[in-house]
Design a protein around this motif. Structure first.
Motif, PDB file in Angstrom:
ATOM      1  N   ALA A  58     -33.669   9.938  50.947  1.00  0.00           N
ATOM      2  CA  ALA A  58     -33.374   9.381  49.765  1.00  0.00           C
ATOM      3  C   ALA A  58     -32.747   8.033  49.776  1.00  0.00           C
ATOM      4  O   ALA A  58     -31.496   7.980  50.579  1.00  0.00           O
ATOM      5  CB  ALA A  58     -32.781  10.353  48.756  1.00  0.00           C
ATOM      6  N   ARG A  59     -33.145   7.278  48.869  1.00  0.00           N
ATOM      7  CA  ARG A  59     -32.556   6.033  48.808  1.00  0.00           C
ATOM      8  C   ARG A  59     -32.189   5.400  47.383  1.00  0.00           C
ATOM      9  O   ARG A  59     -33.362   5.682  46.484  1.00  0.00           O
ATOM     10  CB  ARG A  59     -33.165   4.509  49.592  1.00  0.00           C
ATOM     11  CG  ARG A  59     -33.335   4.957  51.157  1.00  0.00           C
ATOM     12  CD  ARG A  59     -34.166   3.925  52.022  1.00  0.00           C
ATOM     13  NE  ARG A  59     -34.327   3.889  53.275  1.00  0.00           N
ATOM     14  CZ  ARG A  59     -34.687   3.373  53.982  1.00  0.00           C
ATOM     15  NH1 ARG A  59     -35.481   2.305  53.704  1.00  0.00           N
ATOM     16  NH2 ARG A  59     -34.844   3.673  55.400  1.00  0.00           N
ATOM     17  N   ASN A  60     -31.396   4.696  47.094  1.00  0.00           N
ATOM     18  CA  ASN A  60     -31.093   4.450  45.809  1.00  0.00           C
ATOM     19  C   ASN A  60     -32.187   3.047  45.301  1.00  0.00           C
ATOM     20  O   ASN A  60     -32.257   2.171  46.155  1.00  0.00           O
ATOM     21  CB  ASN A  60     -29.767   3.979  45.327  1.00  0.00           C
ATOM     22  CG  ASN A  60     -28.717   4.901  45.321  1.00  0.00           C
ATOM     23  OD1 ASN A  60     -29.074   6.024  44.845  1.00  0.00           O
ATOM     24  ND2 ASN A  60     -27.340   4.824  45.879  1.00  0.00           N
ATOM     25  N   GLY A  98     -28.374  18.417  54.556  1.00  0.00           N
ATOM     26  CA  GLY A  98     -27.142  17.154  54.099  1.00  0.00           C
ATOM     27  C   GLY A  98     -27.267  16.777  52.726  1.00  0.00           C
ATOM     28  O   GLY A  98     -27.650  17.686  51.813  1.00  0.00           O
ATOM     29  N   ASP A  99     -26.967  15.455  52.296  1.00  0.00           N
ATOM     30  CA  ASP A  99     -26.626  15.296  50.995  1.00  0.00           C
ATOM     31  C   ASP A  99     -27.974  14.149  50.644  1.00  0.00           C
ATOM     32  O   ASP A  99     -27.774  13.654  49.378  1.00  0.00           O
ATOM     33  CB  ASP A  99     -25.379  14.571  50.725  1.00  0.00           C
ATOM     34  CG  ASP A  99     -25.107  13.243  51.686  1.00  0.00           C
ATOM     35  OD1 ASP A  99     -25.908  13.028  52.819  1.00  0.00           O
ATOM     36  OD2 ASP A  99     -23.978  12.647  51.518  1.00  0.00           O
ATOM     37  N   ARG A 100     -28.721  13.703  51.608  1.00  0.00           N
ATOM     38  CA  ARG A 100     -29.530  12.867  51.320  1.00  0.00           C
ATOM     39  C   ARG A 100     -31.070  12.936  51.857  1.00  0.00           C
ATOM     40  O   ARG A 100     -31.846  12.166  51.726  1.00  0.00           O
ATOM     41  CB  ARG A 100     -29.131  11.326  51.715  1.00  0.00           C
ATOM     42  CG  ARG A 100     -28.907  10.880  52.924  1.00  0.00           C
ATOM     43  CD  ARG A 100     -28.367   9.528  53.261  1.00  0.00           C
ATOM     44  NE  ARG A 100     -27.313   8.914  52.353  1.00  0.00           N
ATOM     45  CZ  ARG A 100     -27.485   8.093  51.602  1.00  0.00           C
ATOM     46  NH1 ARG A 100     -28.522   7.491  51.291  1.00  0.00           N
ATOM     47  NH2 ARG A 100     -26.384   7.769  50.915  1.00  0.00           N
ATOM     48  N   ASN A 101     -31.148  14.138  52.623  1.00  0.00           N
ATOM     49  CA  ASN A 101     -32.386  14.122  53.227  1.00  0.00           C
ATOM     50  C   ASN A 101     -33.126  15.402  52.727  1.00  0.00           C
ATOM     51  O   ASN A 101     -32.503  16.241  52.287  1.00  0.00           O
ATOM     52  CB  ASN A 101     -32.409  14.277  54.788  1.00  0.00           C
ATOM     53  CG  ASN A 101     -31.916  13.162  55.510  1.00  0.00           C
ATOM     54  OD1 ASN A 101     -32.030  12.027  54.997  1.00  0.00           O
ATOM     55  ND2 ASN A 101     -31.203  13.205  56.682  1.00  0.00           N
ATOM     56  N   GLY A 120     -44.396  12.032  50.180  1.00  0.00           N
ATOM     57  CA  GLY A 120     -43.496  10.539  50.106  1.00  0.00           C
ATOM     58  C   GLY A 120     -43.601   9.846  49.080  1.00  0.00           C
ATOM     59  O   GLY A 120     -42.825   8.654  49.159  1.00  0.00           O
ATOM     60  N   THR A 121     -44.330   9.929  48.268  1.00  0.00           N
ATOM     61  CA  THR A 121     -44.519   9.093  46.929  1.00  0.00           C
ATOM     62  C   THR A 121     -43.444   9.746  45.720  1.00  0.00           C
ATOM     63  O   THR A 121     -43.275  10.645  45.838  1.00  0.00           O
ATOM     64  CB  THR A 121     -45.599   9.058  46.348  1.00  0.00           C
ATOM     65  OG1 THR A 121     -46.225  10.338  46.014  1.00  0.00           O
ATOM     66  CG2 THR A 121     -46.774   8.227  47.385  1.00  0.00           C
ATOM     67  N   GLU A 382     -40.100   8.060  54.657  1.00  0.00           N
ATOM     68  CA  GLU A 382     -40.392   8.759  55.794  1.00  0.00           C
ATOM     69  C   GLU A 382     -39.190   8.464  56.885  1.00  0.00           C
ATOM     70  O   GLU A 382     -39.269   7.432  57.446  1.00  0.00           O
ATOM     71  CB  GLU A 382     -41.591   8.915  56.422  1.00  0.00           C
ATOM     72  CG  GLU A 382     -42.596   9.670  55.588  1.00  0.00           C
ATOM     73  CD  GLU A 382     -44.073   9.521  56.224  1.00  0.00           C
ATOM     74  OE1 GLU A 382     -43.933   8.956  57.379  1.00  0.00           O
ATOM     75  OE2 GLU A 382     -44.848  10.250  55.650  1.00  0.00           O
ATOM     76  N   GLN A 383     -38.426   9.530  57.383  1.00  0.00           N
ATOM     77  CA  GLN A 383     -37.321   9.226  58.394  1.00  0.00           C
ATOM     78  C   GLN A 383     -38.189   9.770  59.882  1.00  0.00           C
ATOM     79  O   GLN A 383     -37.784   8.975  60.895  1.00  0.00           O
ATOM     80  CB  GLN A 383     -36.229   9.895  58.133  1.00  0.00           C
ATOM     81  CG  GLN A 383     -34.903   9.580  59.185  1.00  0.00           C
ATOM     82  CD  GLN A 383     -33.538  10.147  58.892  1.00  0.00           C
ATOM     83  OE1 GLN A 383     -33.806  11.554  58.597  1.00  0.00           O
ATOM     84  NE2 GLN A 383     -32.685   9.480  58.464  1.00  0.00           N
TER      85      GLN A 383
END
Length: 599
Positions: A58-60, A98-101, A120-121, A382-383
């Protein structure tokens, strides 16, 4: 024999048969539950069964801060889970890491490319005016009594003024399949309508055009318009009770085009189907949505606040809908092609709106989260994507089982060589522990979606050593008591309290380590921790309810009580003089039996 020291009370033998019956009943019940559930093998994870594992980060969004929080992440998990289920995937896993994945595990048999596109969208949320709404279910079988209606539907392509007049009949007006019905005309108007011009200006333009083109051929009627006919045909055939049909409804339709969609009815038990006009408000126009309680009625409602541009769009839409009759005074809140709510509009709204209905706290919060997610300032990238073929997963499972078998064989060999007859008790206890572990893991698959992955198999292998260690502690305590000059039966009972304390402390440390590992780690490592914790608890159960009672019963057998050389209590191997059962403790001495001739 010397009297026991003051303050040290010998443990009572109790009734070992009851404990053995208890463990037998538990085994039978778990095995029966396993077969009744239809699941006779543990549910395998991606790394063993094969499939695709997608890690999303996740990204802001630019200009947004602190958007990555537990509420937003949990909402995203729900939306992605719904998307995966929409693909017809069974037993998929979507969970935060975790807190963002977010980890999405999709088992074998799924189109990887399609899955990646879906998860992913960003969620697509739109507000669409409702044109038609009707209950949905399987299409009824044609009956002789409906033949006249069927003939009318066959002749709808040849509609005339007379057919149009008949469409005003009450029965045909309520039929969504009639192309000349008000619903059909509404669909046709939605297809032709231009959402941007002012309706009054458009009417003037139409009058001017009609004046200039009186002699020209009129445009197609609703009954002959191909786009209208196609949309109504799709609407008529749509069965929203079918999961695949719901996922396919409106697929590939642009927001600027009318579409069909499915949505849960207000009671939450049945499905409704809709024909929806082009989207007029985007989900990103929602600034915030909250579930609150109205002070005057005490009912749960959902309050929406719009952005500046969203307020103008929403005001324009609600001004038109407020003058319409049901269901055309409703706007549908559509998330990823599914109608999550379709409230009615009573008055013109702009900057904020309130959605009321038969909400409870949970349903109101769910809708508020969905509305908020449409404007969620998060994107997912996608990581990593890991694909495991079923063949590779099968090889890993085979390798894990071979490793477990080798470990178990080495433990059994050690027990047989060192403890001889006592090894039968240890092996029987290991088998009981294995049976309990297998049945519980199998039942946890359909209940809590537990999947046995490769680290979990490693945890089960490590547990073999922990369980064997408990037997060794008990056996050595008993042998120590025999070395002190006691016969086998009292030696077992005196050894148990000390062995029990040691076993509990050891297992507590193992369980604590497993619990901490489960809490602080994520992903597959949790499988190792869960299995280790589960087998540690089962070790306590087996030692207390099987190993100790069985040892008590075996101590009454001549083979063990007489110290047979293959019993594990051979006096020579223990460093004492035979026989065990005639041994006595001399006053003031703690070692060595009396001479057999003095007995």
């Amino acid at each position: 024999m010397a009297a026991p020291k003051k303050g040290r009370r010998q443990s009572a033998p109790g009734k070992p048969g009851r404990a053995l019956v208890f463990i037998l009943i538990a085994l039978v019940a778990l095995t029966g539950g396993m077969f009744l559930s239809g699941h006779t093998t543990p549910r395998l994870g991606i790394d063993l069964a094969g499939g695709t594992s997608i890690t999303l980060e996740a990204r802001n969004e630019p200009g947004q801060k602190n958007a990555i929080n537990p509420t937003n992440m949990n909402t995203a998990v729900d939306i992605i889970n719904n998307r995966v289920n929409g693909l017809g995937v069974s037993e998929a896993e979507v969970q935060t890491q975790g807190d963002r994945n977010i980890i999405v595990n999709i088992p074998k048999g799924t189109n990887e490319k399609q899955a990646r596109e879906q998860v992913g969208t960003t969620a697509q949320l739109y507000f669409r005016p409702v044109i038609t709404q009707a209950p949905s279910g399987p299409a009824p079988e044609p009956s002789p009594s409906s033949s006249s209606g069927t003939d009318k539907e066959k002749d709808k392509g040849k509609a005339t003024d007379k057919a149009t007049d008949k469409a005003t009949d009450k029965d045909e007006a309520n039929s969504p399949s009639s192309s000349a019905s008000p619903q059909g005309r509404a669909v046709s108007e939605a297809l032709k309508a231009d959402p941007t011009p002012n309706p009054s200006d458009k009417a003037k333009d139409d009058q001017a055009k009609d004046g200039k083109k009186k002699d020209e051929k009129p445009s197609p009627t609703p009954s002959t318009d191909p786009a209208t006919a196609k949309l109504q045909e799709q609407f008529t055939k749509l069965d929203c009770t079918d999961k695949k049909a719901r996922a396919a409804a409106g697929k590939g339709i642009k927001p600027s085009e009318p579409t069909i969609a499915c949505g849960k009815s207000p009671d939450g038990k049945t499905w409704d189907k809709f024909i929806l006009a082009p989207a007029e408000v985007d989900g990103k126009d929602v600034d915030e949505a909250q579930a609150t309680i109205r002070q005057d009625t005490g009912a749960w409602v959902v309050n929406m606040d719009f952005t500046k541009s969203g307020s103008k769009k929403f005001a324009k839409t609600t001004s038109k809908l407020s003058t319409q009759q049901p269901p055309q005074n409703q706007f549908a809140i559509v998330m990823d092609g599914e109608v999550v709510s379709a409230p009615s509009v009573r008055t013109t709204l702009s900057a904020n709106a309130e959605i009321s209905g038969s909400f409870n706290q949970e349903s109101a919060k769910d809708l508020a989260n969905i509305l908020s997610y449409g404007a969620l300032p998060l994107t997912f990238h996608e990581q990593s994507v890991t694909t495991v073929s079923p063949a590779l997963g099968g090889e890993q499972l085979k390798a894990g089982l071979i490793a477990g078998a080798i470990g178990l064989a080495l433990v059994v060999i050690y027990l047989v060589v060192y403890y001889r007859g006592l090894s039968l008790i240890a092996i029987a206890s290991l088998l009981v522990s294995a049976a309990l572990t297998y049945t519980i893991m199998t039942l946890l698959g359909p209940t809590i979606k537990f999947a046995l992955n490769l680290p979990a198999v490693c945890g089960a292998i490590v547990a073999i050593g922990i369980t064997a260690d408990s037997f060794i502690v008990f056996f050595e305590r008993v042998r120590d008591e025999v070395r002190e000059g006691r016969t086998l039966r009292p030696a077992v009972e005196r050894a148990w309290p000390r062995a029990r304390r040691t076993i509990l402390v050891s297992d507590f440390v193992s369980f604590l380590a497993a619990a901490v590992l489960f809490i602080v780690t994520v992903g597959k490592v949790q499988g190792f921790a869960f299995t280790l914790g589960l087998t540690t608890l089962l070790d306590v159960v087996v030692v207390f309810f099987f190993t100790k009672p069985l040892m008590t019963l075996m101590a009454r057998r001549k083979f063990f009580a007489d110290g047979h050389k293959w019993s594990g209590f051979d006096p020579k191997r223990l460093g004492i003089k035979p026989p065990i059962r005639r041994s006595r403790r001399t006053a003031g001495s703690s070692v060595g039996p009396v001479d057999p001739k003095e007995a």
